[in-house]
Design an enzyme around this catalytic site. Structure first.
Site, PDB file in Angstrom:
ATOM      1  N   SER A  30      -9.468   1.574   2.928  1.00 40.08           N
ATOM      2  CA  SER A  30      -8.599   2.362   2.072  1.00 40.08           C
ATOM      3  C   SER A  30      -7.506   1.541   1.399  1.00 40.08           C
ATOM      4  CB  SER A  30      -7.949   3.474   2.897  1.00 40.08           C
ATOM      5  OG  SER A  30      -7.119   2.936   3.911  1.00 40.08           O
ATOM      6  N   LYS A  81       0.836  -1.202   0.000  1.00 45.51           N
ATOM      7  CA  LYS A  81       0.000   0.000   0.000  1.00 45.51           C
ATOM      8  C   LYS A  81       0.871   1.252   0.000  1.00 45.51           C
ATOM      9  CE  LYS A  81      -3.873   1.971   2.675  1.00 45.51           C
ATOM     10  NZ  LYS A  81      -4.762   1.716   3.836  1.00 45.51           N
ATOM     11  N   SER A  87      -9.886  -0.896   7.008  1.00 51.59           N
ATOM     12  CA  SER A  87      -9.329  -0.728   5.671  1.00 51.59           C
ATOM     13  C   SER A  87      -8.652  -1.956   5.100  1.00 51.59           C
ATOM     14  CB  SER A  87      -8.353   0.451   5.667  1.00 51.59           C
ATOM     15  OG  SER A  87      -9.043   1.660   5.876  1.00 51.59           O
TER      16      SER A  87
END
Length: 391
Positions: free
Chosen positions: A112, A35, A136
């Site tokens: 996210s 990420k 997330s």
């Protein structure tokens, strides 16, 4: 990025920089996506925000969580998309676009850690590192049909990663199967300080299950409903009180982490994050103190409940909604989801999500929530209890 084709828009299109990994280790032969909240040497860290990206420089060091996976033999293939400043749940970034959910292309991928979930679900990476503050990792794992782990808070180092709410932030993992997730988790963290017994007590969280739509409830019952379990109540003051404490305490920490950057940069606020910024900025000390007391009592209740026990818990209340859903869906879905997702976060507990079925043509996961420090044994238990293990 190092992969040649990304039809699912999972990766940030950074110039390819080779990242060294150990030639041998428990993760040898597995590919790793990271990420874009974590520093990776030679890459910039954009955090889903154009102004953050513009201000960033190529990282000189790699975040320890990433480094552990590289040293275990995983091969880095790129940095993945995230919601702006990781402060959202849908995976719909207004600046960089929305990764395509491989299992339901007309639905949101969840965020996210959207790109990390999509990279794994699409087979572009074998494992992916994400972060989970409010859900997330867990929401996109459920929406994209992957396995996902939110670790015990503090179990994995977060140096070299953007902070949102430090008392909630965790570094989580995605994989397509439980064996790979367990191997990655074993490389990322030390042995469990508090392992579960071979067969812990199984708890049926009636007040969490009551929040489910009919079809997701049927998925949960098909996965876990025939197992011997004891019914319990999770929320001592009700789900609304727990969620309110979560929102206030998250906002209080965001006042110290991302709000200064937002104000200093003058960045435009996209729909959704604008309301969260306003709510956080308006918090007063008395409200924050009350929410922290509620959180402390909630965590103590869960700690007492989960002595040698795990919750057979839903992951999210419903299937991922359509990309063209009306505004009222976007406004309400997050609140309903967070009443379930806030449970593990408020108490700092590990939660593993596993695929369990389909709802409205989209994946729907279920989960186990265990006591603090039980992460690896919790994933091992999830593998034994997984629906595919009991055809």
């Amino acid at each position: 990025m190092l992969i040649e084709e990304d039809a699912y828009h999972a990766f940030m299109p950074y110039p390819a920089v080779s990242v060294e990994n150990a030639p041998q280790g428990p993760l040898s032969g597995l590919t790793l996506a990271v990420k874009d909240l974590f520093d990776v040497r030679g890459y910039r860290t954009g955090c889903g925000c154009p102004l953050k990206l513009a201000a960033s420089r190529e990282a000189e060091t790699t975040a320890p969580a990433v480094q552990r996976l590289l040293e275990a033999g995983a091969r880095f293939v790129g940095k993945t998309h995230t919601d702006e400043l990781a402060w959202a749940l849908y995976g719909m970034n207004p600046h960089f676009g929305t990764p395509v959910n491989p299992k339901a292309p007309d639905r949101i991928p969840g965020g996210s850690s959207s790109g990390s979930a999509v990279a794994v679900a699409a087979g572009l990476a074998d494992i992916a590192l994400g972060t989970d503050t409010g859900g997330s990792v867990r929401a996109p794992a459920s929406f994209c049909g992957t396995w996902g782990l939110r670790p015990t808070h503090g179990r994995v180092p977060l140096a070299g990663a953007m902070a949102l709410a430090p008392s909630y932030d965790t570094a989580g993992l995605f994989a397509r199967d439980g064996a790979t997730l367990l191997a990655a988790a074993g490389a990322l963290m030390d042995p469990d300080p508090v392992p579960l017994p071979e067969m812990p007590d199984l708890l049926w969280p009636a007040d969490m299950v009551a929040q489910l739509d009919e079809a997701p409830r049927a998925v949960l019952e098909a996965a876990f409903g025939t197992m011997p379990s004891r019914e319990v109540e999770v929320y001592p003051e009700g789900a609304d009180a727990a969620y309110a404490a979560y929102r206030v305490t998250i906002g209080a920490e965001a006042q110290e982490t991302v709000l200064p950057f937002i104000r200093r940069s003058g960045m435009p606020l996209a729909r959704g994050i604008d309301g969260r910024v306003a709510a956080a900025a308006a918090l007063e000390e008395a409200e924050i103190d009350k929410a922290r007391a509620t959180r402390h009592a909630f965590a103590a209740h869960l700690e007492e409940l989960l002595v040698d026990a795990v919750l057979l818990a839903p992951a999210v209340h419903a299937a991922p909604f359509a990309l063209d859903a009306p505004d009222e869906v976007l406004d309400g879905f997050r609140h309903d989801a967070m009443r379930l997702l806030c449970v593990a976060g408020l108490a700092g507990l590990p939660q593993v999500v596993l695929p369990a079925g389909m709802v409205e043509g989209a994946p729907c996961g279920v989960s186990l929530i265990g006591p603090r420090g039980s992460d690896l044994s919790l994933v091992a238990l999830a593998r034994r209890l997984a629906p595919e293990a009991h055809p």
